[in-house]
Scaffold this active site. Structure first.
Site, PDB file in Angstrom:
ATOM      1  N   ARG A  20       0.820  -1.229   0.000  1.00  0.00           N
ATOM      2  CA  ARG A  20       0.000   0.000   0.000  1.00  0.00           C
ATOM      3  C   ARG A  20       0.846   1.267   0.000  1.00  0.00           C
ATOM      4  O   ARG A  20       0.387   2.339   0.424  1.00  0.00           O
ATOM      5  CB  ARG A  20      -0.943   0.055   1.209  1.00  0.00           C
ATOM      6  N   GLU A  76      -2.918   9.692  16.321  1.00  0.00           N
ATOM      7  CA  GLU A  76      -2.430   8.302  16.355  1.00  0.00           C
ATOM      8  C   GLU A  76      -1.955   7.774  17.710  1.00  0.00           C
ATOM      9  O   GLU A  76      -1.952   6.558  17.925  1.00  0.00           O
ATOM     10  CB  GLU A  76      -1.255   8.129  15.359  1.00  0.00           C
ATOM     11  N   ASP A  99       0.621  23.450  13.314  1.00  0.00           N
ATOM     12  CA  ASP A  99      -0.409  24.487  13.276  1.00  0.00           C
ATOM     13  C   ASP A  99      -0.878  24.724  14.710  1.00  0.00           C
ATOM     14  O   ASP A  99      -0.521  23.958  15.609  1.00  0.00           O
ATOM     15  CB  ASP A  99      -1.575  24.092  12.358  1.00  0.00           C
TER      16      ASP A  99
END
Ligand code: HPA
Length: 239
Positions: A49, A186, A209
């Protein structure tokens, strides 16, 4: 635990291909960047993937780097397979976060001692209460010492591992009142998997941010390539 053979459904590496410690950014391109920039003799060991994994040497120490993808389901799969099927002992997540703390600005670092969450990940353990996902103390301490050595502006504390990046409820301020330092996606799943497997994990996040200073944010390019201080901290503390 399910009876899974190596290579696993999601990782193409052979047994022994991973070092004892895996550095995990979210972004596969960041994993490749770390391998190319910091590792000697880096070898690609998995690419299923496009979730690239490499093993090489940092200052003579064998270390691996592999991406986790975004969010707790993805981190949950990769860290589970690394801890339980590849004999990986330590996972050091290197990620980005949105700061909830007014003292933390772009490129400052949060060492996630604990990970609050709005996810149901820990439901699977069927505990009669609320599990508190925490980092490995020795890795937190080592990360803190390395940040001090490098003069990095950092804080150690709670993060929020959120299931949503775009959130309709404007809940950030509620977590801020509990002194949660930043939002990422996560760490709670990683810490749950580490606890369940009796292994070790820490998350080191660079502020990309800020909820407090919305004018401060990093571009995708900067997110990928300019957070080298955090990557070097992770590589230094890898065992
Ligand atoms: N929310 C969730 N994850 C993040 C953020 C955020 O604001 N910034 C970087 N990762």
């Amino acid at each position: 635990m399910q009876d899974i053979k190596v290579p696993t459904p999601h990782i193409g590496a052979k047994k022994g291909d991973f070092a004892t410690t895996v550095i995990m950014p979210g972004d596969p391109q960041r994993a490749e960047f770390i391998a190319q920039k910091f590792l000697d003799k880096a070898v690609l060991i998995s690419d299923i993937r496009g979730m690239k994994g490499f093993t090489g040497y940092y200052e003579g120490k064998r270390v691996s780097v592999m991406a986790s993808g975004m969010g707790q389901p993805s981190m949950g799969i990769y860290s589970y397979e690394l801890f339980n099927f590849y004999d990986v002992e330590n996972i050091i997540r290197v990620g980005t976060c949105g700061s909830l703390d007014g003292d933390l600005h772009l490129r400052d670092v949060i060492i996630a001692m604990g990970a609050c969450t709005n996810s149901n990940y820990a439901r699977q353990y069927e505990l009669p209460g609320t599990f508190c996902p925490i980092a490995d103390y020795a890795l937190v301490k080592a990360a803190e010492e390395e940040c001090n050595r490098r003069g990095i502006n950092y804080k150690v504390g709670n993060v929020l591992s959120s299931d949503t990046f775009y959130d309709d409820s404007a809940s950030a301020s509620k977590w801020r009142k509990m002194n949660v330092l930043g939002v990422e996606m996560e760490s709670a799943a990683l810490y749950c998997n580490a606890a369940r497997a009796n292994k070790h994990a820490v998350c080191i996040c660079t502020v990309s941010d800020s909820f407090v200073h919305p004018e401060e944010y990093a571009t995708a390019e900067e997110r990928r390539e300019s957070f080298t201080a955090m990557m070097e901290v992770a590589l230094k503390i890898a065992k």
